[in-house]
Structure formats: C-alpha cells, structure tokens
Design a protein around this motif. Structure first.
Motif, PDB file in Angstrom:
ATOM      1  N   ARG A 263       7.665  -1.389 -10.321  1.00 50.10           N
ATOM      2  CA  ARG A 263       6.332  -2.123  -8.551  1.00 50.10           C
ATOM      3  C   ARG A 263       5.760  -3.068  -9.010  1.00 50.10           C
ATOM      4  NH1 ARG A 263       4.646   4.172  -9.766  1.00 50.10           N
ATOM      5  NH2 ARG A 263       2.654   2.720 -10.554  1.00 50.10           N
ATOM      6  N   LEU A 264       5.924  -3.250  -9.977  1.00 53.16           N
ATOM      7  CA  LEU A 264       6.024  -4.680 -10.296  1.00 53.16           C
ATOM      8  C   LEU A 264       7.376  -5.169 -10.114  1.00 53.16           C
ATOM      9  CD1 LEU A 264       4.338  -6.967 -11.503  1.00 53.16           C
ATOM     10  CD2 LEU A 264       5.177  -6.343 -14.152  1.00 53.16           C
ATOM     11  N   GLY A 265       8.180  -4.756 -10.328  1.00 47.77           N
ATOM     12  CA  GLY A 265       9.733  -5.689  -9.984  1.00 47.77           C
ATOM     13  C   GLY A 265       9.347  -6.094  -8.838  1.00 47.77           C
ATOM     14  N   TYR A 266       9.464  -4.994  -7.670  1.00 45.14           N
ATOM     15  CA  TYR A 266       9.053  -5.385  -6.401  1.00 45.14           C
ATOM     16  C   TYR A 266       8.492  -6.098  -5.554  1.00 45.14           C
ATOM     17  CZ  TYR A 266       8.315  -4.432  -1.334  1.00 45.14           C
ATOM     18  OH  TYR A 266       8.811  -3.666  -0.010  1.00 45.14           O
TER      19      TYR A 266
ATOM     20  N   ASP B  48       7.432 -11.301  -3.045  1.00 43.15           N
ATOM     21  CA  ASP B  48       6.137 -12.330  -3.045  1.00 43.15           C
ATOM     22  C   ASP B  48       6.963 -13.829  -3.177  1.00 43.15           C
ATOM     23  OD1 ASP B  48       3.721 -11.365  -3.242  1.00 43.15           O
ATOM     24  OD2 ASP B  48       4.288 -11.735  -5.961  1.00 43.15           O
ATOM     25  N   SER B  49       8.391 -13.422  -4.019  1.00 40.35           N
ATOM     26  CA  SER B  49       9.423 -14.620  -3.478  1.00 40.35           C
ATOM     27  C   SER B  49      10.144 -15.346  -2.562  1.00 40.35           C
ATOM     28  CB  SER B  49      10.755 -14.225  -4.381  1.00 40.35           C
ATOM     29  OG  SER B  49      11.573 -15.361  -4.747  1.00 40.35           O
TER      30      SER B  49
ATOM     31  N   ARG C 213       1.408  -1.266  -0.365  1.00 37.40           N
ATOM     32  CA  ARG C 213      -0.390   0.140   0.139  1.00 37.40           C
ATOM     33  C   ARG C 213       0.571   0.729   0.261  1.00 37.40           C
ATOM     34  NH1 ARG C 213      -3.254   2.096  -1.959  1.00 37.40           N
ATOM     35  NH2 ARG C 213      -4.693   3.990  -1.607  1.00 37.40           N
ATOM     36  N   LEU C 214       1.573   1.300   0.872  1.00 41.97           N
ATOM     37  CA  LEU C 214       2.503   2.061   1.104  1.00 41.97           C
ATOM     38  C   LEU C 214       3.672   2.735  -0.926  1.00 41.97           C
ATOM     39  CD1 LEU C 214       4.687   1.611   4.004  1.00 41.97           C
ATOM     40  CD2 LEU C 214       3.228   3.603   3.783  1.00 41.97           C
ATOM     41  N   VAL C 215       3.943   0.964  -1.285  1.00 39.38           N
ATOM     42  CA  VAL C 215       4.554   1.722  -2.751  1.00 39.38           C
ATOM     43  C   VAL C 215       3.583   2.376  -3.333  1.00 39.38           C
ATOM     44  CG1 VAL C 215       5.258   0.692  -4.146  1.00 39.38           C
ATOM     45  CG2 VAL C 215       6.118   0.270  -1.820  1.00 39.38           C
ATOM     46  N   ASP C 216       2.660   2.174  -3.093  1.00 40.35           N
ATOM     47  CA  ASP C 216       1.134   2.476  -3.863  1.00 40.35           C
ATOM     48  C   ASP C 216       0.952   4.261  -3.718  1.00 40.35           C
ATOM     49  OD1 ASP C 216       1.112   0.346  -5.466  1.00 40.35           O
ATOM     50  OD2 ASP C 216      -0.778  -0.863  -4.450  1.00 40.35           O
ATOM     51  N   LEU C 217       0.831   4.170  -2.673  1.00 40.45           N
ATOM     52  CA  LEU C 217       0.984   5.854  -2.387  1.00 40.45           C
ATOM     53  C   LEU C 217       1.632   6.812  -2.433  1.00 40.45           C
ATOM     54  CD1 LEU C 217      -1.660   5.125   1.071  1.00 40.45           C
ATOM     55  CD2 LEU C 217      -2.059   6.060  -0.657  1.00 40.45           C
ATOM     56  N   ASP C 218       3.089   6.208  -2.108  1.00 40.45           N
ATOM     57  CA  ASP C 218       4.055   7.047  -2.508  1.00 40.45           C
ATOM     58  C   ASP C 218       5.014   7.141  -3.113  1.00 40.45           C
ATOM     59  OD1 ASP C 218       6.243   8.768  -2.056  1.00 40.45           O
ATOM     60  OD2 ASP C 218       6.625   8.408   0.726  1.00 40.45           O
ATOM     61  N   PRO C 219       5.012   8.508  -4.285  1.00 41.23           N
ATOM     62  CA  PRO C 219       5.320   8.563  -5.454  1.00 41.23           C
ATOM     63  C   PRO C 219       7.495   8.608  -5.755  1.00 41.23           C
ATOM     64  CG  PRO C 219       4.571  10.553  -5.104  1.00 41.23           C
ATOM     65  CD  PRO C 219       4.182   9.265  -4.337  1.00 41.23           C
ATOM     66  N   GLU C 220       7.317   9.013  -4.319  1.00 40.32           N
ATOM     67  CA  GLU C 220       8.905   9.367  -4.087  1.00 40.32           C
ATOM     68  C   GLU C 220       9.207   7.866  -3.116  1.00 40.32           C
ATOM     69  OE1 GLU C 220       9.593  13.066  -3.352  1.00 40.32           O
ATOM     70  OE2 GLU C 220       7.780  13.035  -2.817  1.00 40.32           O
ATOM     71  N   LEU C 221       8.869   7.084  -3.484  1.00 43.47           N
ATOM     72  CA  LEU C 221       9.702   5.301  -2.151  1.00 43.47           C
ATOM     73  C   LEU C 221      11.071   5.305  -3.406  1.00 43.47           C
ATOM     74  CD1 LEU C 221       7.347   3.560  -0.325  1.00 43.47           C
ATOM     75  CD2 LEU C 221       9.617   4.867   0.276  1.00 43.47           C
TER      76      LEU C 221
ATOM     77  N   LEU D 271      10.781   3.641  -7.337  1.00 43.06           N
ATOM     78  CA  LEU D 271       9.707   2.743  -7.445  1.00 43.06           C
ATOM     79  C   LEU D 271       8.483   3.304  -8.047  1.00 43.06           C
ATOM     80  CD1 LEU D 271       9.220   1.123  -3.951  1.00 43.06           C
ATOM     81  CD2 LEU D 271       9.086  -0.023  -6.284  1.00 43.06           C
ATOM     82  N   ALA D 272       8.806   4.200  -9.430  1.00 40.04           N
ATOM     83  CA  ALA D 272       8.508   5.658  -9.798  1.00 40.04           C
ATOM     84  C   ALA D 272       7.761   4.510 -10.733  1.00 40.04           C
ATOM     85  CB  ALA D 272       8.941   7.267 -10.072  1.00 40.04           C
ATOM     86  N   SER D 273       8.484   3.874 -11.865  1.00 40.60           N
ATOM     87  CA  SER D 273       7.287   3.222 -12.781  1.00 40.60           C
ATOM     88  C   SER D 273       6.619   2.425 -12.580  1.00 40.60           C
ATOM     89  CB  SER D 273       8.449   3.201 -14.059  1.00 40.60           C
ATOM     90  OG  SER D 273       9.309   1.606 -13.466  1.00 40.60           O
TER      91      SER D 273
END
Length: 348
Positions: free
Chosen positions: A210-213, A218-219, A183-191, A204-206
């Motif tokens: 975010r998908l790679g993260y 998951d892994s 959720r934080l990754v989705d909320l904060d564009p500067e992470l 994590l802007a793109s």
C-alpha cells in the motif's frame, strides 16, 4: 449468585434464598450478530463465486469472534464485496445485511439505506460510522476542498486556489478521485493494482504494498499537476494524465467485478477525466462498449501484455489503463490502454 438476587426471598417460595443456578445472564447480542454476519458472508462467497473467490481473505484481520472489532470488520468486508456484484444482486444482498442487523437490534438508518453514496452503512451504538464515496462528483472543486493536504501539494493546488483554476482544469477531479482511491485501498483487503505497464496486478494486502501504491500515485499526481500548472503541450498533458490513469484507476480484484457493478462505474468515472485532455490532443476515449469488443478492437486499442481474467465472461472484463483512439482514423496510436480479458483458450 447474581448480585440483584443475593439474599432475597422470592414471593411464594416459603422462605430461603433463591438458587443461583436459576439466574441466566442474557445472551450477548453482539456475539449472535457476529455469527449471523459470518454466515451471511460465507453464503455470499459461495453463491457469487464468479466475482468473489472462495478463498481465505488476504488481509482480513481476525479479532476475537463476537467482539465489536470482529463485527465491524466482517460488516465492512461484506459490503466491500457487494460493490463487485451486478447492481441488482448488490441491492438484494444489502437488504439481507440490513435485515440481519435489524434482527440483532442494530438497525441501519433509513438515510444510510437510501443514500447512493454510502458504500458501507453505519452501525448504531458507536460500532461503525457510515462510509461514503460518491460515484458522481457534480461539483469537483467543492468536493476537493476536503481532500488531504498531501494530494493538493502534489497537484500544485490548495483549498484556497481551487476556485481560481480554469474551468476545464482536471486537477480538482484528480484530487477527489485520488482521495477516493486511497480510501478504497484502505477499506478493501482484496484489492490488487497494476502499477507499471509490464507488471501483472499485485496484491495490496500488505502495508508495504500500500505504501508503494501511495508513492507511485504521488509521483504521477505531481507530474500530471505540473503538466497543467506549467501549460505543457496538449500531447504531453495527455501523456501525463494517461500515466496517472493507470495507477489512479488501475485497481482491480483477482476476479474482476461485474460490468455494471459499483467498481465498474467508479473506473468509468476515472476514465472520463481524460476526455477533454484527449480531445485537445487529437484523441478520444474508445466509444465502443467494452462488452462488445472483438479481438480486432483489442489489437487496435490495447498493449499486448494484458492480464488474463475469468473464462465464461465477456472478452474484455476490466480496464486497467483507459484505451484511447486517435481521431480521424490516422495511422499510429501512441495512447493504447490495457485491459483484463478472457483467458486465451476461450477466444472466439
């Protein structure tokens, strides 16, 4: 001519039709609120340059100024930025944000203003719902009930089996923190995130990043979950959990958040999940406060490829990977961590 006045004779006018030019539509309150929020955000970044770089926002969408989308995006960015400030400054700026909203007739509710779990207060008139992320998770099994299904699948849990897990099983807390991290990754564009030990934290802007993260998380959730479900040896369980710590809690900003900020408290909560696993494997979390670390501590408890931070700040500015210490002072440390630290010219 405004429809409400067309063809009407004002009292005392002596007859005739009221001129259309006399009618003025009311000012758009949203447009004024949007401008006030933008000014507040600019002031915040200018004054808190030590934590918030005065640069274009990496992933901020730019909807039309004054639109509802523009206002909610600015409101969200503003409050996410406040999570990086020292606690007392965060509260001062939150008050300014509330007063700005009240002046525009969009008052924040008393509940949102006082709830410590609210990181982005809601706005009335359906503009935005409040965003809640608890720092303290007193009942992780209950909290994990509402975690998304894919996280449970990776950990080998489900809402139906949570209450049957052993008391010390860390999977419910991992589930909660993983949900929060996404959720934080989705909320904060500067992470940014440190995904692998040898990498510098990357933006994590793109959507691709975010998908790679999410895939890496998951892994490691799957590996750590298996270590618990299949009763791996204590050292192997700790190893899997430590790898997960690197990605689950490896979120950072280009200028690290303050050591008493919301973000620092969240990162500390992620580290604490390791404590019982470390204990069972003959390790412990390094007990010394990071603000008092020396170069000796860095050599003893961290890997060599740490990340340079900001000058003028404490030597250790952020934790990317929780440092562990072997108990009893025995030689060898297979569970070193990784940190963000002051640039080399500033070493004492």
């Amino acid at each position: 001519t405004h429809p409400a006045t067309a063809g009407k004779v004002p009292a005392g006018s002596g007859g005739g039709v009221a001129p259309a030019a006399r009618w003025k539509p009311p000012a758009d309150p949203l447009a004024g609120f949007g401008a006030a929020l933008a000014a507040l955000e600019g002031k915040l970044r200018a004054e808190q340059i030590g934590y918030l770089p005065h640069t274009p926002l990496s992933a901020a969408r730019r909807p039309p100024a004054g639109s509802a989308e523009h206002i909610t995006a600015t409101w969200q960015r503003l409050h996410m930025a406040l999570l990086r400030l020292p606690a007392h400054l965060r509260e001062e700026w939150r008050v300014q944000a509330r007063e700005t909203a009240e002046a525009a007739g969009l008052a924040v509710t008393a509940e949102d203003a006082s709830d410590p779990d609210v990181i982005v207060p809601g706005l009335p008139q359906g503009l935005r719902a409040a965003e809640r992320i608890p720092l303290v998770v007193a009942a992780p099994r209950s909290a994990a009930m509402s975690v998304r299904e894919e996280i449970h699948n990776k950990l080998g849990t489900s809402p139906d089996t949570l209450m049957d897990l052993p008391f010390a099983d860390p999977r419910p807390m991992w589930a909660v923190r993983a949900e929060q991290a996404l959720r934080l990754v989705d909320l904060d564009p500067e992470l940014h995130v440190a995904v692998m030990v040898e990498d510098q934290p990357s933006s994590l802007a793109s959507e691709e990043a975010r998908l790679g993260y999410r895939q890496r998380l998951d892994s490691l959730l799957e590996s750590a979950g298996s270590s618990q479900a299949d009763d791996w040896p204590a050292d192997s369980r700790l190893g899997a959990a430590h790898e997960l710590d690197m990605v689950l809690g490896g979120l950072v900003h280009k200028r690290p958040a303050a050591t008493d900020s919301w973000w620092w408290q969240w990162r500390t909560g992620v580290s604490e999940v390791l404590a019982p696993l470390a204990e069972s494997a003959g390790y412990r979390l390094v007990p010394k406060a990071y603000s008092r670390w020396t170069m000796y501590d860095i050599d003893a408890y961290t890997v060599k490829n740490s990340v340079p931070g900001q000058s003028g700040e404490p030597l250790v500015q952020w934790v990317l990977w929780t440092p562990l210490q072997r108990k009893g002072g025995s030689a060898g440390n297979e569970r070193k961590g990784r940190i963000v630290m002051r640039p080399q010219p500033q070493y004492g």
